[in-house]
Every structure is written in structure tokens, then in C-alpha cells.
Design a protein around this motif. Structure first.
Motif, mmCIF file in Angstrom:
data_model
loop_
_atom_site.group_PDB
_atom_site.id
_atom_site.type_symbol
_atom_site.label_atom_id
_atom_site.label_comp_id
_atom_site.label_asym_id
_atom_site.label_seq_id
_atom_site.Cartn_x
_atom_site.Cartn_y
_atom_site.Cartn_z
ATOM 1 N N ARG A 104 12.240 78.982 80.414
ATOM 2 C CA ARG A 104 10.950 78.890 79.726
ATOM 3 C C ARG A 104 10.298 77.532 79.936
ATOM 4 N N ASP A 105 10.161 76.733 78.907
ATOM 5 C CA ASP A 105 9.455 75.457 79.052
ATOM 6 C C ASP A 105 10.395 74.254 78.910
ATOM 7 N N GLU A 140 6.589 77.281 86.811
ATOM 8 C CA GLU A 140 5.231 77.506 86.320
ATOM 9 C C GLU A 140 4.511 78.544 87.176
#
Length: 151
Positions: A104-105, A140
Motif C-alpha cells: 500500500r503506502d 504508484e
């Protein structure tokens, strides 16, 4: 659970350039990003490619410190690494692609004990972490692709 991946070992070993993955570079198949990256450095390509491909990633890295390097390598090394990371985290290696998306991030940092402050950071946290940044940029891209497919 931490928002940072600090180092490519243990449960995050799969992020390492030494980790086995099907990499295609210049039309050739390599068993890891490290193999393809060192191959990209060569001024004069290895005469026995099969023998080169049989080496471990560690042996390839050591070999890469002894070869004649193409004169433009410093100018192209970031683009080469980005191309290889794109290939590693692609449909060619679906399990790795999925694992990257699942981070994820999280901030991905290539912390290392050998003092590489260009591709990673040293144990004091000093360095550019270019490999981590390239991997996060690929993540991303993949996240955007997944969003587009979901629409």
C-alpha cells in the motif's frame, strides 16, 4: 504494524535485487534484477552468457566490480534500474507484483550494512534510497493501473 519497510531481508527479502524473478532485458532472460543490472554495465558483454547466468546474484555483484564498465553507465543507471524494477513487478512475476501492491503506502527503504548510500541508506539512515524510491514509484504506477481496471 509499521508504515516503513526498513531493509530487504526477512519477510521483505522479495524486494531485494538478489531475489529470484524472471527479468527480461535487451531480449534476454535473467534470474534476478542483479544479474540484468550487472549485465547492463558491461562495456564488452560476457563471452559465456550461460556461465554468467549460473552465478549467484552475490557472485554477479562481485563480478560487476571487476569489469570494464560502459562509459555512459552513470548517465543511464537510474533508467536501467527503473526498467528492471518495472519488469520485476509486472505480469511476468504476478506474485511479486501482488506483494508490492499489498505494501500500500508504506515507505520502502533499502537499509543496508554495506554502506550503499546511493541505492539505499546506511545503518545511520544516511543515503538517497534511490532503489526504494524506484520501487515506490513502480507501486504508484501499479496502484493507478488497478484503479483504472476497477472503473
Amino acid at each position: 504494524m509499521s508504515d516503513i519497510i526498513n531493509g530487504f531481508f526477512g519477510e521483505h527479502r522479495w524486494l531485494s535485487n538478489f531475489y529470484g524473478a524472471d527479468i527480461v532485458y535487451e531480449g534476454l532472460h535473467f534470474p534476478s534484477v542483479e544479474h540484468a543490472y550487472v549485465y547492463s554495465k558491461y562495456l564488452n558483454k560476457p563471452k559465456d552468457l550461460a556461465q554468467f547466468l549460473e552465478l549467484t546474484a552475490g557472485a554477479v555483484k562481485r563480478l560487476g566490480k571487476t569489469i570494464d564498465i560502459r562509459p555512459d553507465f552513470e548517465d543511464v543507471k537510474l533508467d536501467v534500474m527503473a526498467e528492471l524494477i518495472f519488469c520485476k513487478f509486472s505480469d511476468r512475476n504476478p506474485a511479486l507484483l501482488q506483494k508490492l501492491v499489498e505494501t500500500r503506502d508504506k515507505h520502502i527503504c533499502e537499509v543496508n550494512s554495506w554502506g550503499d548510500t546511493f541505492w539505499g541508506v546506511n545503518l545511520e539512515g544516511v543515503g538517497l534510497n534511490m532503489l526504494g524510491k524506484i520501487i515506490m514509484a513502480r507501486r504508484e504506477q501499479l496502484s493507478k493501473e488497478y484503479l483504472l481496471k476497477a472503473d
